[in-house]
Scaffold this motif. Structure first.
Motif, PDB file in Angstrom:
ATOM      1  N   GLU A 166       0.838  -1.215   0.000  1.00  0.00           N
ATOM      2  CA  GLU A 166       0.000   0.000   0.000  1.00  0.00           C
ATOM      3  C   GLU A 166       0.863   1.251   0.000  1.00  0.00           C
ATOM      4  O   GLU A 166       0.534   2.255  -0.644  1.00  0.00           O
ATOM      5  CB  GLU A 166      -0.907   0.015   1.234  1.00  0.00           C
ATOM      6  CG  GLU A 166      -2.157  -0.799   1.113  1.00  0.00           C
ATOM      7  CD  GLU A 166      -3.020  -0.684   2.363  1.00  0.00           C
ATOM      8  OE1 GLU A 166      -4.224  -0.422   2.217  1.00  0.00           O
ATOM      9  OE2 GLU A 166      -2.488  -0.843   3.477  1.00  0.00           O
ATOM     10  N   GLU A 167       1.960   1.217   0.748  1.00  0.00           N
ATOM     11  CA  GLU A 167       2.832   2.384   0.879  1.00  0.00           C
ATOM     12  C   GLU A 167       3.586   2.693  -0.416  1.00  0.00           C
ATOM     13  O   GLU A 167       4.134   3.789  -0.579  1.00  0.00           O
ATOM     14  CB  GLU A 167       3.846   2.146   2.013  1.00  0.00           C
ATOM     15  CG  GLU A 167       3.224   1.857   3.372  1.00  0.00           C
ATOM     16  CD  GLU A 167       2.339   2.992   3.839  1.00  0.00           C
ATOM     17  OE1 GLU A 167       2.731   4.168   3.668  1.00  0.00           O
ATOM     18  OE2 GLU A 167       1.233   2.711   4.357  1.00  0.00           O
ATOM     19  N   PRO A 227      -3.014   5.069  -7.896  1.00  0.00           N
ATOM     20  CA  PRO A 227      -3.775   3.818  -7.941  1.00  0.00           C
ATOM     21  C   PRO A 227      -4.274   3.439  -9.336  1.00  0.00           C
ATOM     22  O   PRO A 227      -4.211   2.274  -9.725  1.00  0.00           O
ATOM     23  CB  PRO A 227      -4.950   4.087  -6.986  1.00  0.00           C
ATOM     24  CG  PRO A 227      -4.434   5.124  -6.051  1.00  0.00           C
ATOM     25  CD  PRO A 227      -3.536   5.991  -6.874  1.00  0.00           C
ATOM     26  N   ARG A 235      -8.269  -4.564   3.320  1.00  0.00           N
ATOM     27  CA  ARG A 235      -7.211  -3.871   2.573  1.00  0.00           C
ATOM     28  C   ARG A 235      -7.380  -4.086   1.072  1.00  0.00           C
ATOM     29  O   ARG A 235      -7.271  -3.144   0.262  1.00  0.00           O
ATOM     30  CB  ARG A 235      -5.833  -4.380   2.993  1.00  0.00           C
ATOM     31  CG  ARG A 235      -5.355  -3.895   4.329  1.00  0.00           C
ATOM     32  CD  ARG A 235      -3.919  -4.356   4.580  1.00  0.00           C
ATOM     33  NE  ARG A 235      -3.549  -4.169   5.972  1.00  0.00           N
ATOM     34  CZ  ARG A 235      -3.186  -3.002   6.494  1.00  0.00           C
ATOM     35  NH1 ARG A 235      -3.139  -1.928   5.717  1.00  0.00           N
ATOM     36  NH2 ARG A 235      -2.868  -2.912   7.769  1.00  0.00           N
ATOM     37  N   ASN A 286     -10.332  -2.137  -0.239  1.00  0.00           N
ATOM     38  CA  ASN A 286     -10.039  -0.701  -0.304  1.00  0.00           C
ATOM     39  C   ASN A 286      -9.119  -0.362  -1.482  1.00  0.00           C
ATOM     40  O   ASN A 286      -9.297   0.660  -2.152  1.00  0.00           O
ATOM     41  CB  ASN A 286      -9.405  -0.224   1.005  1.00  0.00           C
ATOM     42  CG  ASN A 286     -10.391  -0.237   2.163  1.00  0.00           C
ATOM     43  OD1 ASN A 286     -11.607  -0.211   1.956  1.00  0.00           O
ATOM     44  ND2 ASN A 286      -9.883  -0.284   3.378  1.00  0.00           N
ATOM     45  N   LEU A 287      -8.117  -1.209  -1.719  1.00  0.00           N
ATOM     46  CA  LEU A 287      -7.215  -0.988  -2.840  1.00  0.00           C
ATOM     47  C   LEU A 287      -7.972  -1.066  -4.167  1.00  0.00           C
ATOM     48  O   LEU A 287      -7.751  -0.260  -5.071  1.00  0.00           O
ATOM     49  CB  LEU A 287      -6.076  -2.016  -2.824  1.00  0.00           C
ATOM     50  CG  LEU A 287      -4.958  -1.769  -1.801  1.00  0.00           C
ATOM     51  CD1 LEU A 287      -4.013  -2.964  -1.754  1.00  0.00           C
ATOM     52  CD2 LEU A 287      -4.176  -0.506  -2.160  1.00  0.00           C
ATOM     53  N   SER A 290      -9.971   2.014  -4.683  1.00  0.00           N
ATOM     54  CA  SER A 290      -9.142   3.193  -4.978  1.00  0.00           C
ATOM     55  C   SER A 290      -8.704   3.250  -6.439  1.00  0.00           C
ATOM     56  O   SER A 290      -8.196   4.269  -6.896  1.00  0.00           O
ATOM     57  CB  SER A 290      -7.905   3.209  -4.068  1.00  0.00           C
ATOM     58  OG  SER A 290      -6.970   2.214  -4.483  1.00  0.00           O
TER      59      SER A 290
END
Length: 397
Positions: A300-301, A306, A329, A332-333, A336
């Motif tokens: 994620e970092e 995205p 997670r 959400n990714l 995004s």
């Protein structure tokens, strides 16, 4: 007689853990007798995995191939998987004993200790996985040979995939722009065939192109990001090798920003090793537990855009970490804009073993989950970068 005596000793034991330990020590052959005499408690999933790992080495069918030759089972994918599982099941001292016994009992001694054995072996992905798994136990005199053998595997995969992977990336990123400069990796096959259909020769049964069409050369600066998040647990050895070499090929292209992440219960960023695929493979620690959630959190970092990011999670989805957090997670990714694809295996070894329950959960977010044979990786990559449907791959799951 020995079993009867041992079972009588533990007959009055109330501690189920002790009964289970004796069951693991005595093996599967003792289960029926123990169950009849003691009311043997059922083994947990982890204990069944442990039992299978031990039976591979110590079971009656384990054999003893310590004679001449390396033995027919040395590159068995099943043996490779169980040796990898040792790190998640046993303490370090126990692992060392079991691995040493495996070398003696499964015909691996000559493979690891006699350099000339590797020189005569054809490149084999399972043998390469085995060498990477046991690399810390290879004696100094054989280390160079083992490294050369891994290098031959890398070279073989490169020959099979490199040009097609690069062509796929070029096609996906620069698909609307064409160049007068000939370049084999940038050949636009579809347009070339379509524009030259009128030149079909019935006698030769082939198209004789008058003109070839090439994609514009890839941009000098990275316009897309590709993340390979690689599960390095014992069952994923073959997939880890293919995906690592694929990552190195992609990292050589200026039009992509490529990250290669490997994980078990810890996360390792191998991106800096992309210039040397062999070195990168030696940085992978095959075997151990699995914390997919931790690795996805790390990835994620790395994501700054995205919508321009494609993320491949190469794993069998047997999560040992926080599954609920992992699902959130990934969802959400996806929301995004990240294009997420879960590869359950990159392998020619038949249908993969994976957590179908978690795969169904992730698929519910419109995230593809499937296994992919190595030769179809270029096609997969092109469709993924174009954000096209992968239904053709998924129907083969």
């Amino acid at each position: 007689m020995i079993w009867t005596t041992l079972i009588l000793v533990i007959y009055d034991m109330d501690n189920k853990d002790i009964l289970k330990r004796w069951r693991l020590i005595l093996g599967r052959d003792a289960e029926k007798t123990m169950n009849n005499m003691c009311g043997m408690p059922a083994l947990s999933a982890e204990e069944l995995l442990m039992d299978s790992a031990l039976s591979q080495i110590y079971g009656n069918n384990s054999g003893n191939n310590s004679g001449k030759g390396a033995g027919s089972g040395m590159s068995s994918p099943q043996l490779t998987r169980w040796l990898g599982d040792l790190r998640s099941l046993f303490a370090p001292m126990e692992i060392k004993i079991i691995q040493n016994d495996a070398i003696q009992r499964k015909g691996l001694k000559q493979l690891l200790f006699e350099p000339e054995m590797l020189d005569g072996l054809e490149p084999d992905i399972s043998t390469a996985s085995l060498l990477l798994m046991l690399k810390d136990q290879i004696p100094q005199k054989a280390k160079d040979n083992a490294r050369e053998y891994i290098a031959r595997i890398v070279e073989d995969i490169n020959k099979r995939l490199s040009d097609d992977l690069k062509r796929s990336v070029t096609s996906a990123i620069n698909r609307r722009e064409h160049s007068p400069i000939p370049s084999a990796p940038a050949l636009d096959y579809k347009l070339t065939v379509r524009r030259n259909l009128k030149n079909y020769n019935p006698e030769l049964k082939m198209i004789l192109p008058e003109k070839f069409y090439f994609f514009e050369r890839a941009s000098k600066s990275a316009s897309r990001t590709v993340i390979l998040d690689i599960d390095q647990s014992g069952s994923m050895g073959e997939s880890a090798i293919y995906s690592s070499v694929m990552g190195c090929i992609l990292a050589s292209m200026n039009s992509l920003k490529t990250h290669i992440i490997a994980f078990d219960t810890a996360v390792t960023d191998l991106t800096e090793l992309c210039s040397d695929p062999v070195e990168l493979l030696y940085g992978i620690q095959l075997g151990g537990g699995t914390d997919i959630n931790k690795s996805v959190a790390y990835c994620e970092e790395l994501i700054t855009e995205p919508e321009k990011t494609t993320m491949f999670i190469i794993t069998d989805l047997y999560e040992g970490g926080n599954e609920a957090s992992l699902v959130r997670r990934i969802e959400n990714l996806k929301e995004s804009g990240v294009n997420i694809i879960v590869l359950l295996a990159i392998s020619d070894s038949g249908k993969p073993c994976f957590d179908s329950r978690l795969a169904d959960k992730i698929s519910g977010f419109d995230i593809p989950c499937f296994a992919c044979p190595p030769e179809r990786l270029p096609e997969l990559l092109e469709l993924a970068l174009k954000k096209r449907s992968l239904q053709g791959f998924m129907s083969e799951k």
